[in-house]
Design a protein around this motif. Structure first.
Motif, PDB file in Angstrom:
ATOM      1  N   GLU A  50       7.489  -3.272  12.859  1.00  0.00           N
ATOM      2  CA  GLU A  50       6.858  -3.753  11.653  1.00  0.00           C
ATOM      3  C   GLU A  50       7.970  -3.647  10.356  1.00  0.00           C
ATOM      4  OE1 GLU A  50       2.129  -2.903  11.938  1.00  0.00           O
ATOM      5  OE2 GLU A  50       3.583  -1.120  11.345  1.00  0.00           O
ATOM      6  N   PRO A  51       8.779  -4.576  10.147  1.00  0.00           N
ATOM      7  CA  PRO A  51       9.959  -4.397   9.399  1.00  0.00           C
ATOM      8  C   PRO A  51       9.199  -4.589   7.781  1.00  0.00           C
ATOM      9  CG  PRO A  51       9.646  -6.749  10.192  1.00  0.00           C
ATOM     10  CD  PRO A  51       8.841  -5.989  10.933  1.00  0.00           C
ATOM     11  N   ARG A  52       7.932  -5.044   7.713  1.00  0.00           N
ATOM     12  CA  ARG A  52       7.452  -5.133   6.319  1.00  0.00           C
ATOM     13  C   ARG A  52       6.114  -4.898   6.428  1.00  0.00           C
ATOM     14  NH1 ARG A  52       4.852  -9.738   3.431  1.00  0.00           N
ATOM     15  NH2 ARG A  52       5.189  -9.529   1.115  1.00  0.00           N
ATOM     16  N   VAL A  53       5.786  -3.883   5.373  1.00  0.00           N
ATOM     17  CA  VAL A  53       4.576  -3.155   5.226  1.00  0.00           C
ATOM     18  C   VAL A  53       3.656  -4.170   4.277  1.00  0.00           C
ATOM     19  CG1 VAL A  53       2.977  -1.212   4.506  1.00  0.00           C
ATOM     20  CG2 VAL A  53       5.019  -0.992   5.812  1.00  0.00           C
ATOM     21  N   ILE A  54       2.521  -4.448   4.375  1.00  0.00           N
ATOM     22  CA  ILE A  54       1.356  -5.054   3.512  1.00  0.00           C
ATOM     23  C   ILE A  54       0.105  -4.092   3.647  1.00  0.00           C
ATOM     24  CG2 ILE A  54      -0.048  -6.950   2.999  1.00  0.00           C
ATOM     25  CD1 ILE A  54       1.830  -8.808   4.634  1.00  0.00           C
ATOM     26  N   CYS A  55       0.076  -3.493   2.419  1.00  0.00           N
ATOM     27  CA  CYS A  55      -1.043  -2.539   2.500  1.00  0.00           C
ATOM     28  C   CYS A  55      -2.386  -3.247   2.860  1.00  0.00           C
ATOM     29  CB  CYS A  55      -1.319  -1.719   0.889  1.00  0.00           C
ATOM     30  SG  CYS A  55       0.349  -1.228   0.395  1.00  0.00           S
ATOM     31  N   ALA A  56      -3.363  -2.535   3.447  1.00  0.00           N
ATOM     32  CA  ALA A  56      -4.659  -2.750   3.986  1.00  0.00           C
ATOM     33  C   ALA A  56      -5.653  -2.967   3.035  1.00  0.00           C
ATOM     34  CB  ALA A  56      -5.428  -1.977   4.836  1.00  0.00           C
ATOM     35  N   THR A  57      -5.385  -2.137   1.857  1.00  0.00           N
ATOM     36  CA  THR A  57      -6.157  -2.437   0.451  1.00  0.00           C
ATOM     37  C   THR A  57      -5.026  -2.530  -0.857  1.00  0.00           C
ATOM     38  OG1 THR A  57      -6.766  -0.241  -0.060  1.00  0.00           O
ATOM     39  CG2 THR A  57      -8.161  -1.300   1.541  1.00  0.00           C
ATOM     40  N   PRO A  58      -5.790  -3.089  -1.841  1.00  0.00           N
ATOM     41  CA  PRO A  58      -4.940  -3.202  -3.065  1.00  0.00           C
ATOM     42  C   PRO A  58      -4.735  -1.655  -3.677  1.00  0.00           C
ATOM     43  CG  PRO A  58      -6.725  -4.345  -3.250  1.00  0.00           C
ATOM     44  CD  PRO A  58      -7.024  -3.716  -1.988  1.00  0.00           C
ATOM     45  N   TRP A  59      -3.621  -1.390  -4.175  1.00  0.00           N
ATOM     46  CA  TRP A  59      -3.220  -0.113  -5.054  1.00  0.00           C
ATOM     47  C   TRP A  59      -4.380   0.300  -5.869  1.00  0.00           C
ATOM     48  CZ3 TRP A  59      -0.109   3.626  -3.135  1.00  0.00           C
ATOM     49  CH2 TRP A  59       1.077   3.374  -2.548  1.00  0.00           C
ATOM     50  N   LYS A  60      -4.879   1.410  -6.114  1.00  0.00           N
ATOM     51  CA  LYS A  60      -5.598   1.608  -7.113  1.00  0.00           C
ATOM     52  C   LYS A  60      -4.819   2.857  -7.895  1.00  0.00           C
ATOM     53  CE  LYS A  60      -9.700   0.967  -4.468  1.00  0.00           C
ATOM     54  NZ  LYS A  60     -10.957   1.713  -3.745  1.00  0.00           N
ATOM     55  N   GLU A  61      -4.999   2.933  -9.449  1.00  0.00           N
ATOM     56  CA  GLU A  61      -4.283   3.953 -10.278  1.00  0.00           C
ATOM     57  C   GLU A  61      -5.289   4.912 -10.502  1.00  0.00           C
ATOM     58  OE1 GLU A  61      -2.754   1.678 -13.755  1.00  0.00           O
ATOM     59  OE2 GLU A  61      -1.257   0.626 -12.416  1.00  0.00           O
ATOM     60  N   ILE A  62      -4.936   6.259 -10.597  1.00  0.00           N
ATOM     61  CA  ILE A  62      -5.767   7.289 -10.790  1.00  0.00           C
ATOM     62  C   ILE A  62      -5.071   8.000 -11.769  1.00  0.00           C
ATOM     63  CG2 ILE A  62      -6.999   9.271  -9.975  1.00  0.00           C
ATOM     64  CD1 ILE A  62      -6.456   8.101  -7.301  1.00  0.00           C
ATOM     65  N   ARG A  63      -5.672   7.830 -13.030  1.00  0.00           N
ATOM     66  CA  ARG A  63      -5.217   8.528 -14.316  1.00  0.00           C
ATOM     67  C   ARG A  63      -6.107   9.279 -15.036  1.00  0.00           C
ATOM     68  NH1 ARG A  63      -1.971   6.349 -11.960  1.00  0.00           N
ATOM     69  NH2 ARG A  63      -0.307   4.517 -12.772  1.00  0.00           N
ATOM     70  N   ALA A  64      -5.360  10.488 -15.643  1.00  0.00           N
ATOM     71  CA  ALA A  64      -5.999  11.261 -16.449  1.00  0.00           C
ATOM     72  C   ALA A  64      -5.192  12.150 -17.413  1.00  0.00           C
ATOM     73  CB  ALA A  64      -6.955  12.579 -15.658  1.00  0.00           C
TER      74      ALA A  64
END
Length: 265
Positions: A50-64
């Protein structure tokens, strides 16, 4: 916890991040709470190409306040199952003196299995014990390379914790050891049973906290990647609490960037 999330397709870069809105809801740990464990298919022995990774779900930002994290399910179920199986076969955990931690002047048995792997010449001191990493093995090199492709960050060290069930746990702590490269992120991969990961602000701890900041609970799913970015570990403690209903095992791998010149002789 939803109010701390900023959902989006996020591609991490060392200094720049791009994201787009996304309306996906976060899944919790419902399937694992009943204590059952699905039978995992046996996949090919060889490492997937697997030379290239595609995330299974979109990134989520967690902020506080003082908290900056990004979360995604990096590996689909089949790949995550395969990685879990390989780790179960290949990882050799510490024994003897390295199974104890020094906390508040006393030595305690670690309520989980633990080991470190990484580049030669590195050391890492945690709760009174200095660890020298074992040499990289293929499945860990593969995981490290996949995370580096997905995040554009490099790592030279990994701490692995294995929790046999929901009784195994880790108490509140910060990953702020002096050996870490300043401002470098920590990449936390979860495989196996979904477990609650709890952030608590440093000023909101203890019986008489100076402030009241709501803790943040994040269910870490099978195949997920949590990026803890600076300055999270300066202000927030994190823990994996006991969950007695969880009967299945979980493996957590925290990839770090350790300074090579901090060698203890």
């Amino acid at each position: 916890m939803d109010k701390f999330l900023v959902r989006g397709a996020l591609k991490l870069q060392p200094e720049k991040r791009k994201h787009q809105p996304e309306e996906e809801e976060e899944a919790g740990c419902a399937k694992e709470e009943n204590g059952t464990e699905e039978k995992r298919p046996r996949l090919p022995m060889a490492l997937p190409d697997e030379p290239r990774v595609i995330c299974a779900t979109p990134w989520k930002e967690i902020r506080a306040e003082g908290l900056d994290c990004n979360y995604t399910v990096l590996f689909g179920k089949a790949k995550a199952d395969w990685l879990f199986q390989e780790l179960e076969k290949e990882v050799e955990y510490f024994e003897g003196e390295f199974t104890k931690l020094h906390v508040f002047g006393k030595w305690h048995n670690i309520p989980r299995k633990q080991v470190t792997y990484g580049d030669s010449g590195l050391t890492y001191t945690y709760s009174g014990v200095t660890f020298s990493p074992k040499p990289w093995i293929p499945v860990l090199e593969h995981l490290r390379d996949q995370i580096q492709l997905a995040t554009s960050h490099t790592f030279n060290f990994v701490l692995i914790n294995r929790y046999k069930d929901g009784h195994d746990h880790i108490g509140e702590h910060r990953d702020d050891e002096r050996e870490l490269v300043p401002r470098s992120p920590i990449a936390s991969v979860s495989l196996g049973a979904c477990r609650d990961f709890v952030f608590r602000h440093s000023t909101s701890r203890g019986k008489r906290p100076s402030r009241h900041i709501e803790p943040i609970k994040l269910p870490l799913q099978h195949g997920s990647l949590l990026m803890m970015n600076f300055p999270t570990n300066r202000y927030w403690y994190h823990s994996l609490p006991i969950r007695k209903k969880i009967l299945a095992p979980r493996i957590n791998l925290t990839f770090r960037k350790v300074m090579a010149h901090r060698i203890v002789t």
